[in-house]
Design a protein around this motif. Structure first.
Motif, PDB file in Angstrom:
ATOM      1  N   UNK A 407      -9.698 -22.121 -22.539  1.00 35.71           N
ATOM      2  CA  UNK A 407     -10.301 -20.920 -23.105  1.00 35.71           C
ATOM      3  C   UNK A 407     -11.264 -20.293 -22.109  1.00 35.71           C
ATOM      4  N   UNK A 408     -11.725 -19.102 -22.434  1.00 37.92           N
ATOM      5  CA  UNK A 408     -12.676 -18.396 -21.575  1.00 37.92           C
ATOM      6  C   UNK A 408     -13.955 -19.213 -21.444  1.00 37.92           C
ATOM      7  N   UNK A 409     -14.466 -19.314 -20.230  1.00 44.79           N
ATOM      8  CA  UNK A 409     -15.701 -20.054 -19.999  1.00 44.79           C
ATOM      9  C   UNK A 409     -15.476 -21.495 -19.593  1.00 44.79           C
ATOM     10  N   UNK A 410     -14.220 -21.954 -19.627  1.00 41.40           N
ATOM     11  CA  UNK A 410     -13.902 -23.331 -19.249  1.00 41.40           C
ATOM     12  C   UNK A 410     -12.972 -23.291 -18.044  1.00 41.40           C
ATOM     13  N   UNK A 411     -13.342 -23.973 -16.984  1.00 39.22           N
ATOM     14  CA  UNK A 411     -12.524 -23.985 -15.781  1.00 39.22           C
ATOM     15  C   UNK A 411     -11.195 -24.676 -16.039  1.00 39.22           C
ATOM     16  N   UNK A 412     -10.126 -24.085 -15.510  1.00 34.86           N
ATOM     17  CA  UNK A 412      -8.786 -24.642 -15.689  1.00 34.86           C
ATOM     18  C   UNK A 412      -8.708 -26.079 -15.166  1.00 34.86           C
ATOM     19  N   UNK A 413      -9.349 -26.327 -14.014  1.00 32.56           N
ATOM     20  CA  UNK A 413      -9.294 -27.667 -13.423  1.00 32.56           C
ATOM     21  C   UNK A 413      -9.956 -28.698 -14.339  1.00 32.56           C
ATOM     22  N   UNK A 414     -11.086 -28.327 -14.946  1.00 35.06           N
ATOM     23  CA  UNK A 414     -11.770 -29.252 -15.857  1.00 35.06           C
ATOM     24  C   UNK A 414     -10.903 -29.520 -17.085  1.00 35.06           C
ATOM     25  N   UNK A 415     -10.305 -28.457 -17.618  1.00 33.52           N
ATOM     26  CA  UNK A 415      -9.485 -28.587 -18.819  1.00 33.52           C
ATOM     27  C   UNK A 415      -8.307 -29.527 -18.566  1.00 33.52           C
ATOM     28  N   UNK A 416      -7.675 -29.388 -17.409  1.00 34.93           N
ATOM     29  CA  UNK A 416      -6.570 -30.276 -17.056  1.00 34.93           C
ATOM     30  C   UNK A 416      -7.046 -31.717 -16.901  1.00 34.93           C
ATOM     31  N   UNK A 417      -8.256 -31.873 -16.356  1.00 35.43           N
ATOM     32  CA  UNK A 417      -8.817 -33.215 -16.194  1.00 35.43           C
ATOM     33  C   UNK A 417      -9.056 -33.872 -17.553  1.00 35.43           C
ATOM     34  N   UNK A 418      -9.562 -33.094 -18.528  1.00 37.47           N
ATOM     35  CA  UNK A 418      -9.766 -33.632 -19.876  1.00 37.47           C
ATOM     36  C   UNK A 418      -8.436 -34.124 -20.453  1.00 37.47           C
ATOM     37  N   UNK A 419      -7.383 -33.339 -20.295  1.00 36.07           N
ATOM     38  CA  UNK A 419      -6.073 -33.722 -20.809  1.00 36.07           C
ATOM     39  C   UNK A 419      -5.579 -35.005 -20.172  1.00 36.07           C
ATOM     40  N   UNK A 420      -5.719 -35.105 -18.863  1.00 37.76           N
ATOM     41  CA  UNK A 420      -5.243 -36.289 -18.152  1.00 37.76           C
ATOM     42  C   UNK A 420      -6.021 -37.532 -18.561  1.00 37.76           C
ATOM     43  N   UNK A 421      -7.341 -37.385 -18.690  1.00 41.40           N
ATOM     44  CA  UNK A 421      -8.168 -38.531 -19.095  1.00 41.40           C
ATOM     45  C   UNK A 421      -7.825 -38.980 -20.506  1.00 41.40           C
ATOM     46  N   UNK A 422      -7.605 -38.023 -21.407  1.00 38.33           N
ATOM     47  CA  UNK A 422      -7.271 -38.377 -22.781  1.00 38.33           C
ATOM     48  C   UNK A 422      -5.924 -39.094 -22.838  1.00 38.33           C
ATOM     49  N   UNK A 423      -4.959 -38.633 -22.075  1.00 34.72           N
ATOM     50  CA  UNK A 423      -3.653 -39.292 -22.043  1.00 34.72           C
ATOM     51  C   UNK A 423      -3.783 -40.735 -21.551  1.00 34.72           C
ATOM     52  N   UNK A 424      -4.606 -40.958 -20.523  1.00 39.26           N
ATOM     53  CA  UNK A 424      -4.820 -42.312 -20.014  1.00 39.26           C
ATOM     54  C   UNK A 424      -5.482 -43.198 -21.061  1.00 39.26           C
ATOM     55  N   UNK A 425      -6.482 -42.618 -21.769  1.00 41.46           N
ATOM     56  CA  UNK A 425      -7.148 -43.384 -22.828  1.00 41.46           C
ATOM     57  C   UNK A 425      -6.150 -43.786 -23.911  1.00 41.46           C
ATOM     58  N   UNK A 426      -5.313 -42.846 -24.307  1.00 45.28           N
ATOM     59  CA  UNK A 426      -4.347 -43.124 -25.368  1.00 45.28           C
ATOM     60  C   UNK A 426      -3.326 -44.152 -24.920  1.00 45.28           C
ATOM     61  N   UNK A 427      -2.894 -44.074 -23.662  1.00 42.59           N
ATOM     62  CA  UNK A 427      -1.943 -45.058 -23.129  1.00 42.59           C
ATOM     63  C   UNK A 427      -2.562 -46.444 -23.084  1.00 42.59           C
ATOM     64  N   UNK A 428      -3.814 -46.495 -22.617  1.00 40.24           N
ATOM     65  CA  UNK A 428      -4.511 -47.783 -22.554  1.00 40.24           C
ATOM     66  C   UNK A 428      -4.685 -48.387 -23.928  1.00 40.24           C
ATOM     67  N   UNK A 429      -5.015 -47.549 -24.884  1.00 44.77           N
ATOM     68  CA  UNK A 429      -5.238 -48.030 -26.247  1.00 44.77           C
ATOM     69  C   UNK A 429      -3.934 -48.529 -26.871  1.00 44.77           C
ATOM     70  N   UNK A 430      -2.802 -47.810 -26.638  1.00 47.89           N
ATOM     71  CA  UNK A 430      -1.521 -48.211 -27.200  1.00 47.89           C
ATOM     72  C   UNK A 430      -1.029 -49.525 -26.588  1.00 47.89           C
ATOM     73  N   UNK A 431      -1.339 -49.737 -25.317  1.00 46.19           N
ATOM     74  CA  UNK A 431      -0.930 -50.953 -24.639  1.00 46.19           C
ATOM     75  C   UNK A 431      -1.718 -52.176 -25.117  1.00 46.19           C
ATOM     76  N   UNK A 432      -2.950 -51.903 -25.592  1.00 44.15           N
ATOM     77  CA  UNK A 432      -3.807 -53.021 -26.020  1.00 44.15           C
ATOM     78  C   UNK A 432      -3.543 -53.434 -27.458  1.00 44.15           C
ATOM     79  N   UNK A 433      -2.764 -52.604 -28.176  1.00 39.10           N
ATOM     80  CA  UNK A 433      -2.470 -52.924 -29.578  1.00 39.10           C
ATOM     81  C   UNK A 433      -1.326 -53.933 -29.651  1.00 39.10           C
TER      82      UNK A 433
END
Length: 433
Positions: A407-433
Motif C-alpha cells: 500500500x501507499x507509504x510502505x516500501x515494496x522491498x519491505x513488504x516483500x520481506x514481510x511476506x518472505x519472513x511469514x512464509x518461513x515462519x509458517x514452514x518452520x511451524x508446520x515442520x515442527x508439528x
C-alpha cells in the motif's frame, strides 16, 4: 535519476508543453487551479494552506499569475495537471513518474519567468511560490533529487521572512533533507531553527530545550514542532544515545499529549480540525515506536517495548477509523488504504490530500510497530511473532485485480520481506508439528 535527466526532460518540455494536452486542456487547468485555502475558513483557521501547494503568488487568486509570460503559465498549468490530474504509472512501468514530469514543467516555467522576474515584471511572491513548488516536487521524487531540492529550498528560505509558520516549516524540511543526505550537524541546525521559530524563542544547542514549555498558538507551528520532535528523537536513537533519547521522547510525548482542542475549536469538529489532532496523534505514534526501540537498546524487558509498540498500533487504528469513519479490523476483508474517504473530506481537494496522507502514514507506523513486535517475539513465541507479522501484512497491503500489493507509504522491498519472513515462519511451524 539525477538533475541531468530532469534537465533533458525540461528541454523536451520546451517543445511539447504547448501541445501535450492541447490548448483546451491547458485552459481547463487554468480554471481548476484554486487557492490553497479553497475559500474554506476552516482550512485557513487550522493553517493547512501553509502546507499545501501554491500556484500563484497571490494566495487568494485563482489560476496562474497573469504577469508571467504565456509559455511559463502553460508550463505551470502542465505541472499542475501532472500532480493533480494524470494517473500514477503502473509499478515497473517505463512511463515517467508524475513528480518527475511536474518538476520538468516547473523548471521550464522558472526558465521562462526568470527574465521577467529580473526585469520586475513578475512579482517576488510568485517567483517564491513557483520555486517552492519545484523544491517540494524534487523532494517527492526521492533521494536522487534531495540535493537539488535542498538547494532550491535554501533559495526559498532566503526569500522568506525571518519569522512565522511558513519559515518554520521550510526550516523543518531543510533539516529533514540534510538528515537524509547524511549531514547531521546541518540537520540539527535547521531543526533548532524551526523549533525556535515555532516557539518564538532562541534555542540553545541542547535538543532537550527544543521541547516547548508552552503550546504554540499557531496550529501550523504545533504540527511543525511535533515533526521536529519526532525527527530529533529518531536522530538521538540512531546515534546510540539511548538514555538521552528516552528522556527526550518521554518529554516530547508529554508535550504532545498536552495539546487539546482549544478556543480555535468551535462547535462540530471540521475535517481540518480533526486532521490537525490526528496529525499530532501520528507524531505520538512514531515517538512510541522510538521509545520501544530505545528501551530494547537499553536491554529493558521485552514486555516494555511491546507495550509501547501496541500503543503505536492503537494510535494508528484511531487515525484510520477517524479519517475514514470506519472501524476496520484485521479479520475484515478490506485493508486500511482501501477504505474510501467520507464526503466531508472529499469535498475539498486539499483535505483529501491530507487525509490520504494521514491514512498512509498511520498504515506505515502500524506496519513498522507490528514488524518490530514480531522480531522481538520471534525467538521466544514464534506463534505470536507470526500473528504480528500477519497483521503487519494486512496493514501494509492493498487489494488489486492482480492480487495483493504494498500500500501507499510502505516500501515494496519491505513488504516483500514481510511476506518472505511469514512464509518461513509458517514452514518452520508446520515442520515442527
Amino acid at each position: 535519476m539525477g538533475f541531468v535527466r530532469l534537465s533533458v526532460i525540461m528541454l523536451v518540455g520546451l517543445t511539447t508543453v504547448g501541445f501535450a494536452g492541447g490548448w483546451a486542456m491547458n485552459e481547463w487547468a487554468e480554471k481548476q487551479i484554486t487557492p490553497a485555502h479553497e475559500n474554506n475558513p476552516d482550512i485557513r483557521r487550522w493553517e493547512w494552506d501553509i502546507e499545501l501547494d501554491h500556484w500563484n503568488g497571490d494566495h487568494d487568486a485563482y489560476g496562474t499569475d497573469p504577469a508571467c509570460p504565456l509559455t511559463a503559465r502553460f508550463a505551470i498549468r502542465a505541472a499542475w495537471q501532472a500532480l493533480n490530474f494524470l494517473p500514477d504509472p503502473p509499478e515497473g512501468s517505463v512511463h515517467t513518474p508524475r513528480p518527475v514530469t511536474a518538476a520538468a514543467h516547473l523548471l521550464t516555467a522558472i526558465g521562462r519567468m526568470q527574465p521577467a522576474y529580473l526585469a520586475g515584471k513578475v512579482g517576488k511572491d510568485t517567483w517564491l511560490e513557483i520555486n517552492a513548488l519545484l523544491a517540494s516536487v524534487l523532494e517527492r521524487i526521492g533521494p536522487a533529487e534531495w540535493t537539488a531540492s535542498r538547494a532550491v529550498y535554501e533559495q526559498v528560505w532566503a526569500m522568506l521572512p525571518a519569522s512565522g509558520p511558513r519559515s518554520a516549516r521550510v526550516a523543518l524540511i531543510l533539516g529533514n533533507l540534510n538528515h537524509g543526505l547524511g549531514q547531521q550537524e546541518a540537520a540539527l541546525h535547521w531543526w533548532k531553527t524551526s523549533a525556535g521559530l515555532c516557539t518564538g524563542n532562541p534555542m540553545s544547542d541542547d535538543p532537550a530545550e527544543w521541547i516547548p514549555t508552552e503550546i504554540p498558538s499557531s496550529p501550523a507551528c504545533q504540527r511543525t514542532v511535533a515533526s521536529v520532535l519526532v525527527a530529533v528523537s529518531a536522530h538521538l536513537a540512531a546515534s546510540g544515545e539511548y538514555k538521552k533519547a528516552e528522556q527526550f521522547e518521554l518529554a516530547s510525548l508529554s508535550f504532545l499529549r498536552s495539546i487539546r482542542p482549544s478556543s480555535l475549536s468551535t462547535g462540530e469538529t471540521s475535517p481540518a480540525e480533526a486532521l490537525h489532532y490526528l496529525y499530532l496523534l501520528q507524531c505520538s505514534s512514531l515517538l512510541s515506536i522510538h521509545i520501544a526501540q530505545v528501551l530494547h537498546g537499553r536491554k529493558r524487558p521485552v514486555s516494555e517495548s511491546l507495550a509501547w509498540l501496541q500503543t503505536a498500533v492503537t494510535s494508528s487504528q484511531k487515525i484510520v477509523s477517524s479519517t475514514t469513519m470506519q472501524n476496520l479490523q484485521p479479520t475484515d476483508g478490506d485493508h486500511p488504504c482501501s477504505l474510501p474517504l467520507p464526503p466531508p473530506i472529499t469535498s475539498s481537494r486539499g483535505m483529501t490530500k491530507m487525509a490520504t496522507q494521514a491514512v498512509a502514514d498511520a498504515t506505515s507506523s502500524a506496519t513498522e510497530a507490528l514488524n518490530l513486535a514480531s522480531l522481538l517475539l520471534e525467538g521466544t513465541d514464534p506463534a505470536a511473532a507470526a500473528r504480528n507479522l500477519e497483521t503487519a501484512l494486512w496493514w501494509s497491503s492493498i487489494s488489486t485485480k492482480g492480487g495483493l500489493q504494498a500500500s501507499s507509504g510502505v516500501l515494496e522491498a519491505k513488504w516483500k520481506d514481510y511476506n518472505q519472513r511469514l512464509q518461513k515462519m509458517q514452514q518452520t511451524r508446520s515442520q515442527s508439528i
